[in-house]
Design a protein around this motif. Structure first.
Motif, short mmCIF file in Angstrom:
data_model
loop_
_atom_site.label_atom_id
_atom_site.label_comp_id
_atom_site.label_asym_id
_atom_site.label_seq_id
_atom_site.Cartn_x
_atom_site.Cartn_y
_atom_site.Cartn_z
N CYS A 40 0.64 -1.17 0.03
CA CYS A 40 -0.20 0.06 -0.06
C CYS A 40 0.87 1.31 -0.11
CB CYS A 40 -1.00 0.02 1.07
SG CYS A 40 -0.28 -0.29 2.81
N VAL A 41 2.05 1.24 0.69
CA VAL A 41 2.86 2.31 0.65
C VAL A 41 3.44 2.61 -0.68
CG1 VAL A 41 5.26 3.17 1.53
CG2 VAL A 41 3.41 1.86 3.23
N ASP A 42 3.76 1.49 -1.46
CA ASP A 42 4.34 1.76 -2.77
C ASP A 42 3.57 2.18 -3.50
OD1 ASP A 42 6.86 0.79 -1.64
OD2 ASP A 42 6.33 -1.17 -2.05
N VAL A 43 2.14 1.93 -3.52
CA VAL A 43 1.04 2.14 -4.76
C VAL A 43 0.51 3.48 -4.37
CG1 VAL A 43 -0.94 0.94 -3.57
CG2 VAL A 43 -0.43 1.07 -6.04
N CYS A 44 0.69 4.06 -3.25
CA CYS A 44 -0.28 5.16 -2.85
C CYS A 44 0.15 6.38 -3.99
CB CYS A 44 0.15 5.71 -1.60
SG CYS A 44 -0.56 7.25 -1.14
N GLN A 45 -0.69 6.76 -4.81
CA GLN A 45 -0.53 7.83 -5.75
C GLN A 45 -0.09 9.16 -4.99
OE1 GLN A 45 -4.49 8.11 -7.59
NE2 GLN A 45 -4.21 6.29 -9.07
N THR A 46 -0.43 9.51 -3.86
CA THR A 46 -0.03 10.97 -3.54
C THR A 46 1.06 10.63 -2.50
OG1 THR A 46 -2.12 10.75 -1.87
CG2 THR A 46 -2.56 11.90 -3.91
N LYS A 47 1.31 9.50 -2.01
CA LYS A 47 2.39 9.56 -0.96
C LYS A 47 2.09 9.75 0.10
CE LYS A 47 5.03 7.73 -4.63
NZ LYS A 47 4.73 6.15 -4.91
N VAL A 48 0.75 9.68 0.63
CA VAL A 48 0.58 10.07 2.10
C VAL A 48 0.52 8.74 2.80
CG1 VAL A 48 -0.67 12.07 1.66
CG2 VAL A 48 -1.83 9.97 1.49
N ILE A 49 0.61 7.63 2.28
CA ILE A 49 0.93 6.26 3.32
C ILE A 49 2.28 6.16 3.30
CG2 ILE A 49 0.39 3.95 3.09
CD1 ILE A 49 -1.94 4.33 1.35
N VAL A 50 2.51 6.23 4.83
CA VAL A 50 3.96 5.75 5.15
C VAL A 50 3.98 4.70 5.90
CG1 VAL A 50 4.68 7.99 4.69
CG2 VAL A 50 3.85 7.59 6.87
N SER A 69 -6.50 10.85 -2.26
CA SER A 69 -7.08 10.93 -3.48
C SER A 69 -8.37 9.93 -3.51
CB SER A 69 -6.35 10.99 -4.82
OG SER A 69 -5.73 9.73 -4.88
N PHE A 70 -8.26 8.80 -2.50
CA PHE A 70 -9.33 8.04 -2.34
C PHE A 70 -9.51 7.25 -3.46
CE2 PHE A 70 -10.82 11.55 0.14
CZ PHE A 70 -10.81 10.92 1.41
N CYS A 71 -8.32 6.82 -4.14
CA CYS A 71 -8.18 5.82 -5.54
C CYS A 71 -8.50 4.57 -5.12
CB CYS A 71 -6.83 6.08 -6.13
SG CYS A 71 -5.43 5.63 -4.80
N TYR A 72 -8.37 3.97 -3.97
CA TYR A 72 -8.55 2.76 -3.46
C TYR A 72 -7.54 1.78 -3.91
CZ TYR A 72 -11.77 -1.09 -1.66
OH TYR A 72 -12.38 -1.96 -1.03
N GLN A 73 -6.32 2.20 -4.53
CA GLN A 73 -5.32 1.16 -4.73
C GLN A 73 -4.59 0.47 -3.74
OE1 GLN A 73 -4.25 0.41 -7.96
NE2 GLN A 73 -6.34 1.73 -8.42
N CYS A 74 -4.74 1.11 -2.38
CA CYS A 74 -4.09 0.57 -1.30
C CYS A 74 -4.94 -0.61 -0.80
CB CYS A 74 -4.01 1.18 -0.12
SG CYS A 74 -5.87 2.34 0.23
N ALA A 75 -6.28 -0.51 -1.20
CA ALA A 75 -7.02 -1.89 -0.88
C ALA A 75 -7.06 -3.02 -1.89
CB ALA A 75 -8.39 -1.43 -0.87
N HIS A 76 -6.92 -2.62 -3.11
CA HIS A 76 -6.62 -3.36 -4.33
C HIS A 76 -5.38 -4.31 -4.19
CE1 HIS A 76 -10.18 -2.38 -6.73
NE2 HIS A 76 -9.79 -1.14 -6.58
N VAL A 77 -4.16 -3.62 -3.70
CA VAL A 77 -2.98 -4.36 -3.50
C VAL A 77 -2.90 -5.12 -2.29
CG1 VAL A 77 -1.86 -2.77 -5.22
CG2 VAL A 77 -1.59 -2.54 -2.81
#
Length: 162
Positions: A40-50, A69-77
């Motif tokens: 989730c850290v690696d996929v975060c579009q806005t880099k706010v997940i650390v 951005s609520f892209c939901y990529q963290c949940a997908h990966v």
């Protein structure tokens, strides 16, 4: 299950409430099942997940682009079933402005309102004072843009009382 109440015993720090990722089911499920794989850290579009306390991922609005951005990529990966469906609200937290806000201390500032895309933060004109910030909780998406935009860190996310 991790007991966070004693974590700051030897460092004299109070236990901090870490901003969890959007759509996390609950704290216990998260700490029990998160593998801390950093996908989730690696996929975060806005880099706010650390990486946060104990290596668990957390949202830091002072990092990266400063908003989710609520892209939901963290949940997908994520390899674990930690997330609610995207149709659910991303989190329960709302923003609050504390007493260190410079507008509340009669110094002109509208940084948070300028950063708020949903215009959830407006400024009410006051006689003999600078315009005062007002948060419309219903319009607030919880993206965190106002937090990173505040020059005195007067805005924070809180979990509303039930």
């Amino acid at each position: 299950m991790i007991n966070r109440s004693r974590r700051g015993l030897f460092t004299r720090q109070r236990p901090s409430q870490q901003q969890r990722l959007p759509w996390i089911k609950d704290e216990n499920t998260f700490t029990d099942q998160c593998q801390r794989c950093n996908a989730c850290v690696d996929v975060c579009q806005t880099k706010v997940i650390v990486k946060g306390d104990g290596g668990f991922p957390m949202v830091d609005f002072h990092h990266g682009e400063g908003e989710c951005s609520f892209c939901y990529q963290c949940a997908h990966v994520c390899p674990e079933p930690l997330f609610e469906p995207q149709q659910q609200p991303p989190w329960q937290q709302t923003v609050t402005i504390n007493a260190s806000c410079i507008a509340l201390n009669n110094i002109e500032c509208r940084s948070c309102g300028d950063q708020c895309e949903t215009q959830a933060i407006t400024f009410v004109l006051q006689v003999g004072k600078v315009a005062q910030p007002m948060i419309n909780d219903a319009a607030c998406s919880g993206c965190g843009a106002c937090i990173s935009g505040c020059p005195v860190a007067a805005i924070e996310m809180i979990v509303p009382a039930v």
